[in-house]
Motif scaffolding. Structure first.
Motif, PDB file in Angstrom:
ATOM      1  N   ILE A   1      -5.976  11.419  -5.371  1.00 43.63           N
ATOM      2  CA  ILE A   1      -6.875  10.802  -4.397  1.00 43.63           C
ATOM      3  C   ILE A   1      -6.477   9.352  -4.143  1.00 43.63           C
ATOM      4  N   CYS A   2      -6.194   8.621  -5.219  1.00 44.45           N
ATOM      5  CA  CYS A   2      -5.776   7.218  -5.070  1.00 44.45           C
ATOM      6  C   CYS A   2      -4.482   7.117  -4.264  1.00 44.45           C
ATOM      7  N   SER A   3      -3.554   8.007  -4.539  1.00 42.81           N
ATOM      8  CA  SER A   3      -2.287   8.008  -3.812  1.00 42.81           C
ATOM      9  C   SER A   3      -2.509   8.270  -2.330  1.00 42.81           C
TER      10      SER A   3
ATOM     11  N   LEU B   1      -7.621  12.446  -9.753  1.00 42.53           N
ATOM     12  CA  LEU B   1      -7.916  11.041  -9.488  1.00 42.53           C
ATOM     13  C   LEU B   1      -6.684  10.301  -8.978  1.00 42.53           C
ATOM     14  N   LEU B   2      -5.538  10.513  -9.615  1.00 45.16           N
ATOM     15  CA  LEU B   2      -4.300   9.889  -9.150  1.00 45.16           C
ATOM     16  C   LEU B   2      -3.927  10.384  -7.758  1.00 45.16           C
TER      17      LEU B   2
ATOM     18  N   LEU C   1      -5.232   7.801  -0.565  1.00 45.39           N
ATOM     19  CA  LEU C   1      -5.941   6.692   0.068  1.00 45.39           C
ATOM     20  C   LEU C   1      -5.017   5.508   0.328  1.00 45.39           C
ATOM     21  N   CYS C   2      -4.139   5.195  -0.620  1.00 40.90           N
ATOM     22  CA  CYS C   2      -3.200   4.086  -0.427  1.00 40.90           C
ATOM     23  C   CYS C   2      -2.245   4.380   0.724  1.00 40.90           C
TER      24      CYS C   2
ATOM     25  N   LEU D   1       2.708   1.550  -3.401  1.00 37.81           N
ATOM     26  CA  LEU D   1       1.747   1.944  -4.430  1.00 37.81           C
ATOM     27  C   LEU D   1       1.370   3.417  -4.277  1.00 37.81           C
ATOM     28  N   GLY D   2       1.171   3.863  -3.041  1.00 40.84           N
ATOM     29  CA  GLY D   2       0.856   5.275  -2.810  1.00 40.84           C
ATOM     30  C   GLY D   2       1.969   6.198  -3.260  1.00 40.84           C
TER      31      GLY D   2
ATOM     32  N   LEU E   1       0.822  -1.210   0.000  1.00 37.78           N
ATOM     33  CA  LEU E   1       0.000   0.000   0.000  1.00 37.78           C
ATOM     34  C   LEU E   1       0.856   1.262   0.000  1.00 37.78           C
TER      35      LEU E   1
ATOM     36  N   LEU F   1       2.030   6.235  -7.102  1.00 37.55           N
ATOM     37  CA  LEU F   1       0.972   7.096  -7.623  1.00 37.55           C
ATOM     38  C   LEU F   1       1.277   8.568  -7.385  1.00 37.55           C
TER      39      LEU F   1
END
Length: 55
Positions: free
Chosen positions: A37-39, A34-35, A41-42, A11-12, A8, A15
């Motif tokens: 936010i995903c980063s 979007l990237l 969250l990870c 990956l964060g 995690l 991203l």
């Protein structure tokens, strides 16, 4: 630290690098957001798992 925590967080960070690269290339704002936010969250999930607050 377990394998999932490591995945995690890595990956964060990956991203987050993508966010920087896409913003530098002046890609559409939606993709960058979007990237981002995903980063976030990870990274948050990885940190919460390390602290034992989320199992």
């Amino acid at each position: 630290m377990t394998g999932l925590n490591t995945i995690l967080i890595v990956l964060g960070l990956f991203l987050a690098g993508g966010v920087y690269s896409f913003a530098k290339q002046k890609q559409p704002t939606g993709v960058v957001v979007l990237l981002g936010i995903c980063s976030a969250l990870c990274l948050l999930a990885g940190i919460l798992r390390i602290q034992g607050l989320w199992e």
